[in-house]
Design an enzyme around this catalytic site. Structure first.
Site, PDB file in Angstrom:
ATOM      1  N   GLY A   1       0.830  -1.204   0.000  1.00  0.00           N
ATOM      2  CA  GLY A   1       0.000   0.000   0.000  1.00  0.00           C
ATOM      3  C   GLY A   1       0.865   1.254   0.000  1.00  0.00           C
TER       4      GLY A   1
ATOM      5  N   ASP B   1      -3.587 -12.582   4.091  1.00  0.00           N
ATOM      6  CA  ASP B   1      -4.868 -11.884   4.179  1.00  0.00           C
ATOM      7  C   ASP B   1      -5.197 -11.789   5.666  1.00  0.00           C
ATOM      8  OD1 ASP B   1      -7.606 -11.220   4.328  1.00  0.00           O
ATOM      9  OD2 ASP B   1      -7.975 -12.073   2.345  1.00  0.00           O
TER      10      ASP B   1
ATOM     11  N   ALA C   1      -5.412  -2.396   5.153  1.00  0.00           N
ATOM     12  CA  ALA C   1      -6.794  -1.960   5.410  1.00  0.00           C
ATOM     13  C   ALA C   1      -7.560  -1.889   4.097  1.00  0.00           C
ATOM     14  CB  ALA C   1      -6.798  -0.580   6.072  1.00  0.00           C
TER      15      ALA C   1
ATOM     16  N   THR D   1      -9.327   0.647   2.269  1.00  0.00           N
ATOM     17  CA  THR D   1      -9.263   2.101   2.429  1.00  0.00           C
ATOM     18  C   THR D   1     -10.161   2.892   1.469  1.00  0.00           C
ATOM     19  OG1 THR D   1      -7.358   2.178   0.951  1.00  0.00           O
ATOM     20  CG2 THR D   1      -6.891   2.028   3.317  1.00  0.00           C
TER      21      THR D   1
ATOM     22  N   ASP E   1      -8.442   9.961  10.822  1.00  0.00           N
ATOM     23  CA  ASP E   1      -9.181  11.146  11.283  1.00  0.00           C
ATOM     24  C   ASP E   1     -10.693  10.940  11.123  1.00  0.00           C
ATOM     25  OD1 ASP E   1      -8.759  11.065   8.502  1.00  0.00           O
ATOM     26  OD2 ASP E   1      -8.916  13.232   8.278  1.00  0.00           O
TER      27      ASP E   1
ATOM     28  N   TYR F   1     -16.414   3.348   6.859  1.00  0.00           N
ATOM     29  CA  TYR F   1     -14.956   3.264   7.008  1.00  0.00           C
ATOM     30  C   TYR F   1     -14.546   3.765   8.401  1.00  0.00           C
ATOM     31  CZ  TYR F   1     -10.045   4.655   6.398  1.00  0.00           C
ATOM     32  OH  TYR F   1      -8.686   4.832   6.563  1.00  0.00           O
TER      33      TYR F   1
ATOM     34  N   TRP G   1      -5.471  12.216   5.198  1.00  0.00           N
ATOM     35  CA  TRP G   1      -5.227  12.814   3.870  1.00  0.00           C
ATOM     36  C   TRP G   1      -3.840  12.436   3.320  1.00  0.00           C
ATOM     37  CZ3 TRP G   1      -7.477  18.433   3.158  1.00  0.00           C
ATOM     38  CH2 TRP G   1      -8.773  18.479   3.654  1.00  0.00           C
TER      39      TRP G   1
HETATM   40  N1  LIG Z   1      -4.616   7.085   2.737  1.00  0.00           N
HETATM   41  C1  LIG Z   1      -5.121   7.923   3.649  1.00  0.00           C
HETATM   42  O1  LIG Z   1      -5.449   9.072   3.354  1.00  0.00           O
HETATM   43  C2  LIG Z   1      -5.295   7.464   5.082  1.00  0.00           C
HETATM   44  C3  LIG Z   1      -5.835   8.357   6.008  1.00  0.00           C
HETATM   45  C4  LIG Z   1      -6.003   7.934   7.315  1.00  0.00           C
HETATM   46  C5  LIG Z   1      -5.648   6.668   7.677  1.00  0.00           C
HETATM   47  N2  LIG Z   1      -5.139   5.806   6.767  1.00  0.00           N
HETATM   48  C6  LIG Z   1      -4.794   4.448   7.194  1.00  0.00           C
HETATM   49  O2  LIG Z   1      -3.407   4.234   6.978  1.00  0.00           O
HETATM   50  C7  LIG Z   1      -3.177   2.867   6.608  1.00  0.00           C
HETATM   51  C8  LIG Z   1      -2.410   2.805   5.310  1.00  0.00           C
HETATM   52  O3  LIG Z   1      -3.168   3.466   4.313  1.00  0.00           O
HETATM   53  P1  LIG Z   1      -2.736   3.476   2.791  1.00  0.00           P
HETATM   54  O4  LIG Z   1      -3.165   4.764   2.207  1.00  0.00           O
HETATM   55  O5  LIG Z   1      -1.319   3.036   2.676  1.00  0.00           O
HETATM   56  O6  LIG Z   1      -3.698   2.356   2.232  1.00  0.00           O
HETATM   57  P2  LIG Z   1      -3.590   1.505   0.882  1.00  0.00           P
HETATM   58  O7  LIG Z   1      -2.664   2.163  -0.073  1.00  0.00           O
HETATM   59  O8  LIG Z   1      -4.981   1.209   0.456  1.00  0.00           O
HETATM   60  O9  LIG Z   1      -2.888   0.175   1.405  1.00  0.00           O
HETATM   61  C9  LIG Z   1      -3.565  -0.767   2.173  1.00  0.00           C
HETATM   62  C10 LIG Z   1      -3.053  -2.103   1.772  1.00  0.00           C
HETATM   63  O10 LIG Z   1      -3.767  -3.127   2.488  1.00  0.00           O
HETATM   64  C11 LIG Z   1      -4.044  -4.176   1.601  1.00  0.00           C
HETATM   65  N3  LIG Z   1      -5.175  -4.982   2.053  1.00  0.00           N
HETATM   66  C12 LIG Z   1      -6.498  -4.791   1.814  1.00  0.00           C
HETATM   67  N4  LIG Z   1      -7.210  -5.789   2.363  1.00  0.00           N
HETATM   68  C13 LIG Z   1      -6.328  -6.620   2.962  1.00  0.00           C
HETATM   69  C14 LIG Z   1      -6.453  -7.838   3.665  1.00  0.00           C
HETATM   70  N5  LIG Z   1      -7.650  -8.404   3.873  1.00  0.00           N
HETATM   71  N6  LIG Z   1      -5.326  -8.437   4.123  1.00  0.00           N
HETATM   72  C15 LIG Z   1      -4.113  -7.886   3.895  1.00  0.00           C
HETATM   73  N7  LIG Z   1      -3.923  -6.748   3.229  1.00  0.00           N
HETATM   74  C16 LIG Z   1      -5.021  -6.116   2.767  1.00  0.00           C
HETATM   75  C17 LIG Z   1      -4.314  -3.500   0.284  1.00  0.00           C
HETATM   76  O11 LIG Z   1      -4.170  -4.403  -0.768  1.00  0.00           O
HETATM   77  P3  LIG Z   1      -5.021  -4.170  -2.129  1.00  0.00           P
HETATM   78  O12 LIG Z   1      -4.645  -2.804  -2.616  1.00  0.00           O
HETATM   79  O13 LIG Z   1      -4.565  -5.271  -3.017  1.00  0.00           O
HETATM   80  O14 LIG Z   1      -6.455  -4.255  -1.712  1.00  0.00           O
HETATM   81  C18 LIG Z   1      -3.256  -2.411   0.269  1.00  0.00           C
HETATM   82  O15 LIG Z   1      -2.046  -2.874  -0.285  1.00  0.00           O
HETATM   83  C19 LIG Z   1      -4.558   2.214   6.563  1.00  0.00           C
HETATM   84  O16 LIG Z   1      -4.822   1.593   7.793  1.00  0.00           O
HETATM   85  C20 LIG Z   1      -5.503   3.380   6.394  1.00  0.00           C
HETATM   86  O17 LIG Z   1      -6.775   3.095   6.907  1.00  0.00           O
HETATM   87  C21 LIG Z   1      -4.948   6.174   5.460  1.00  0.00           C
END
Ligand SMILES: NC(=O)c1ccc[n+]([C@@H]2O[C@H](COP(=O)([O-])OP(=O)(O)OC[C@H]3O[C@@H](n4cnc5c(N)ncnc54)[C@H](OP(=O)(O)O)[C@@H]3O)[C@@H](O)[C@H]2O)c1
Length: 278
Positions: free
Chosen positions: A10, A34, A58, A60, A100, A123, A148
């Protein structure tokens, strides 16, 4: 230390695996594990015997969560519980990424870690419920709420804006949601420092400063030197499936005891644009 990163492919996971220095780091993507599979998670953690598990995996897609509720809770809450239980058995510490969006956005000053959760979206609810369950299972776990996020290696707001700006004379962006843009690289470095210091409890970690999506887009277009006009619109004009908090600015106070300061989001944006140009 031995570090296990879940969600390694991710946006944040890639930054973590790239930036982490000086420890033994192993990253796992959804193809490797998974997190919905409790037995597989237990086996992986027993084999890795990590000091820390950084749980960045997650579901997301905030709008997707509204129509895939079961998946949202299965991954974001129950998957996190699987990881916490496996960590407990293996005496590993957990750093869980939260959001957030656990807040309702009605506050007009920055959210402190002690403010009550009141998520408005599926979410946000799945993340809020995960936080509660994690703190029950592992009272000393570290919950890092961020917001963000942008960076290389995935979909993110600046990338979308730049692609739109390259083909359109004007773009409309919402001006009544405020938050803290956060560069995946800066967050990864903060997470590394938190683990090194044995952080526990809830921490808010974002780049410094805040803005609306409109202000963020305007800065992106300006920094890229594009002529595209950016026009402010209201959330009501840009209806989306999931409700978003009007103000989800996170206070940086909880980082102070660890001596961690993140750069401003404007500084982070400049570095992201340089990285994007290669
Ligand atoms: N991005 C934001 O703005 C933001 C803001 C606040 C908090 N967060 C939190 O920060 C963390 C990282 O976010 P990110 O932006 O890096 O998210 P991301 O790019 O969507 O990465 C999440 C990764 O988790 C994988 N995943 C999904 N379902 C899964 C499962 N069942 N088992 C194992 N892996 C799984 C996804 O794989 P696939 O892509 O193949 O589904 C993806 O590689 C998350 O917890 C997110 O909720 C993000």
């Amino acid at each position: 230390m031995r570090i296990t990163i879940l969600g390694a492919s991710g946006l944040l996971g890639q930054a973590l695996t790239r930036e982490w220095r000086g420890d033994e780091v192993a990253g796992f993507s959804i193809e490797d594990i998974d997190i919905r599979d409790a037995a597989a998670v237990r086996a992986l953690v027993a084999k890795q015997r990590p000091d820390w598990i950084v749980l960045a995996a997650a579901y997301t897609d905030v709008d997707g969560c509204e129509s895939n509720r079961e998946l949202a809770f299965a991954v974001n809450r129950d998957g996190a519980v699987n990881v916490a239980e496996a960590a407990k058995q293996a005496s590993a510490k957990v750093l869980f990424l939260s959001s957030d969006y656990v807040f309702d956005g009605s506050k007009t000053s920055p959210y402190e870690t002690t403010d009550a959760r009141n998520p408005q979206s599926i979410y946000g609810r799945s993340k809020a419920e995960a936080e509660v369950r994690l703190l029950e299972i592992l009272p000393d776990c570290c919950i890092v709420r961020t917001a963000w996020m942008f960076g290389m290696g995935g979909k993110c707001f600046p990338d979308t804006i730049l692609k739109l700006a390259a083909t359109r004379p004007a773009i409309d962006v919402v001006n009544d949601q405020r938050g803290c843009p956060t560069y995946s690289i800066d967050l990864a470095r903060a997470i590394m420092q938190l683990c090194r210091q044995g952080a526990a409890g809830i921490v808010h970690a974002t780049n410094a400063g805040d803005c609306s999506w409109f202000e963020f887009a305007r800065e992106i277009v300006k920094a890229a030197g594009l002529p595209t006009a950016v026009r402010p619109v209201s959330t009501r004009q840009m209806a989306r499936p999931a409700p978003r908090p009007a103000c989800s600015v996170l206070s940086a106070k909880s980082l102070q005891p660890y001596g961690i300061t993140l750069p401003t989001w404007q500084d982070a944006l400049q570095r992201y644009l340089q990285e994007r140009q290669g």
